[in-house]
Design an enzyme around this catalytic site. Sequence first.
Site, mmCIF file in Angstrom:
data_model
loop_
_atom_site.group_PDB
_atom_site.id
_atom_site.type_symbol
_atom_site.label_atom_id
_atom_site.label_comp_id
_atom_site.label_asym_id
_atom_site.label_seq_id
_atom_site.Cartn_x
_atom_site.Cartn_y
_atom_site.Cartn_z
ATOM 1 N NE ARG A 27 -3.788 -0.014 1.883
ATOM 2 C CZ ARG A 27 -4.477 0.677 2.793
ATOM 3 N NH1 ARG A 27 -4.416 0.311 4.060
ATOM 4 N NH2 ARG A 27 -5.205 1.688 2.442
ATOM 5 C CG ASN A 81 -8.780 8.519 3.578
ATOM 6 O OD1 ASN A 81 -9.542 7.640 3.980
ATOM 7 N ND2 ASN A 81 -9.159 9.445 2.709
ATOM 8 C CG HIS A 114 -8.218 5.322 11.279
ATOM 9 N ND1 HIS A 114 -9.279 4.957 10.481
ATOM 10 C CD2 HIS A 114 -8.727 5.446 12.532
ATOM 11 C CE1 HIS A 114 -10.383 4.873 11.217
ATOM 12 N NE2 HIS A 114 -10.075 5.178 12.453
ATOM 13 C CB THR A 165 -16.355 7.912 5.951
ATOM 14 O OG1 THR A 165 -16.272 6.860 6.918
ATOM 15 C CG2 THR A 165 -17.172 9.067 6.506
ATOM 16 C CB SER A 166 -18.940 2.971 4.911
ATOM 17 O OG SER A 166 -17.966 2.524 5.838
ATOM 18 C CG LEU A 203 -20.505 6.646 -5.303
ATOM 19 C CD1 LEU A 203 -20.015 7.741 -6.230
ATOM 20 C CD2 LEU A 203 -19.566 5.445 -5.322
ATOM 21 C CD GLU A 204 -23.920 3.504 -2.586
ATOM 22 O OE1 GLU A 204 -24.374 3.371 -3.723
ATOM 23 O OE2 GLU A 204 -23.349 2.611 -1.951
HETATM 24 P P1 OAD Z 1 -15.217 2.400 3.440
HETATM 25 O O1 OAD Z 1 -14.594 1.588 2.356
HETATM 26 O O2 OAD Z 1 -15.894 1.692 4.547
HETATM 27 O O3 OAD Z 1 -16.301 3.390 2.823
HETATM 28 C C1 OAD Z 1 -16.001 4.178 1.708
HETATM 29 C C2 OAD Z 1 -17.192 5.089 1.457
HETATM 30 O O4 OAD Z 1 -16.842 5.936 0.386
HETATM 31 C C3 OAD Z 1 -18.476 4.359 1.065
HETATM 32 O O5 OAD Z 1 -19.540 4.886 1.839
HETATM 33 C C4 OAD Z 1 -18.650 4.709 -0.423
HETATM 34 O O6 OAD Z 1 -20.028 4.868 -0.791
HETATM 35 C C5 OAD Z 1 -17.934 6.038 -0.497
HETATM 36 N N1 OAD Z 1 -17.390 6.364 -1.823
HETATM 37 C C6 OAD Z 1 -16.775 5.538 -2.700
HETATM 38 N N2 OAD Z 1 -16.353 6.215 -3.772
HETATM 39 C C7 OAD Z 1 -16.707 7.512 -3.576
HETATM 40 C C8 OAD Z 1 -16.552 8.716 -4.331
HETATM 41 N N3 OAD Z 1 -15.945 8.733 -5.517
HETATM 42 N N4 OAD Z 1 -17.039 9.869 -3.815
HETATM 43 C C9 OAD Z 1 -17.660 9.881 -2.610
HETATM 44 N N5 OAD Z 1 -17.834 8.773 -1.841
HETATM 45 C C10 OAD Z 1 -17.364 7.605 -2.321
HETATM 46 O O7 OAD Z 1 -14.072 3.384 3.989
HETATM 47 P P2 OAD Z 1 -14.005 4.234 5.329
HETATM 48 O O8 OAD Z 1 -15.358 4.670 5.761
HETATM 49 O O9 OAD Z 1 -12.970 5.270 5.124
HETATM 50 O O10 OAD Z 1 -9.460 1.923 9.229
HETATM 51 O O11 OAD Z 1 -13.448 3.158 6.340
HETATM 52 C C11 OAD Z 1 -13.158 3.559 7.654
HETATM 53 C C12 OAD Z 1 -12.012 2.764 8.193
HETATM 54 O O12 OAD Z 1 -12.249 1.386 7.995
HETATM 55 C C13 OAD Z 1 -10.691 2.976 7.496
HETATM 56 O O13 OAD Z 1 -10.017 4.139 7.910
HETATM 57 C C14 OAD Z 1 -9.917 1.773 7.882
HETATM 58 C C15 OAD Z 1 -10.992 0.718 7.814
HETATM 59 O O14 OAD Z 1 -10.949 -0.180 8.846
HETATM 60 C C16 OAD Z 1 -8.194 1.590 9.534
HETATM 61 O O15 OAD Z 1 -7.384 1.191 8.726
HETATM 62 C C17 OAD Z 1 -7.868 1.755 10.973
#
Ligand code: OAD
Length: 237
Positions: A59, A92, A116, A183-184, A209-210
Amino acid sequence: MPHCNLVILTGAGVSAESGVPTFRTDADGLWLGHRVEEVATPEAFARDPAKVQGFYNARRRQLAEVVPNPAHRALADLAARWQGRLTLVTQNVDDLHDRAHADVPTGPGFSLIHMHGELLKARCTASGTVCDWPDDLAPAEPSPFHPAGVLRPHIVWFGEIPLEMPRIEAALAEADLFLSIGTSGAVYPAAGFVRAARAAGARTVEINLEPTKGRGVFDDGVYGPAGETLPAFLADL
Ligand code: OAD
């Protein structure tokens, strides 16, 4: 509006259009192709350090192939003109916000918090000392900081406490506006920030995105790719 206290939480969706994969995309529940407990826990590092270091080395190397997208740049432009406090909290571990902000001046009210951790840093397991680390880490990379330590990725693993929580909580307690971008809302404590901001009286907006499962907690929502929606939304603030 440009004078109010703004807290922005970003997640993997902000970097998606740069080509950094998000986490929860697989229907089978895998996390970047792995089970979380195989690569992102302290137990995994103790059990199989070569696997964990290899996962994060890959990564880290990938960062050389990606650049900030219009969403990162729009946030940097906002920070350049914002008069109030602007706390940008990112989940991120890439350096795309950092690179976007390096290109523009930011005011004294701006801070960027990597809650994180950061892929481009390493941490001594014995002393906790953090240093820049742009290269691969060996399975048992000797620590220059302590004879009993090795260097591990400066990443918050599952079961560990996110970084800078007191600063984040203080910013949320004074927030007038809270934006949750890409973020989800699946991982706490970040997923709970919207409630803390609401409790402080802030307006809350989800930008994704949604709509996410937590959509009902937000006052408003803006949906579509962040690289397309965010520049216009932030320009109107
Ligand atoms: P997720 O992969 O859970 O969620 C990504 C979000 O981004 C989803 O809700 C998608 O709908 C949205 N998305 C995708 N593409 C997009 C775009 N082009 N524009 C806008 N939104 C978009 O990622 P995180 O919520 O960041 O932790 O996950 C949180 C944490 O889970 C991370 O930091 C990581 C992981 O465990 C650690 O590594 C400690």
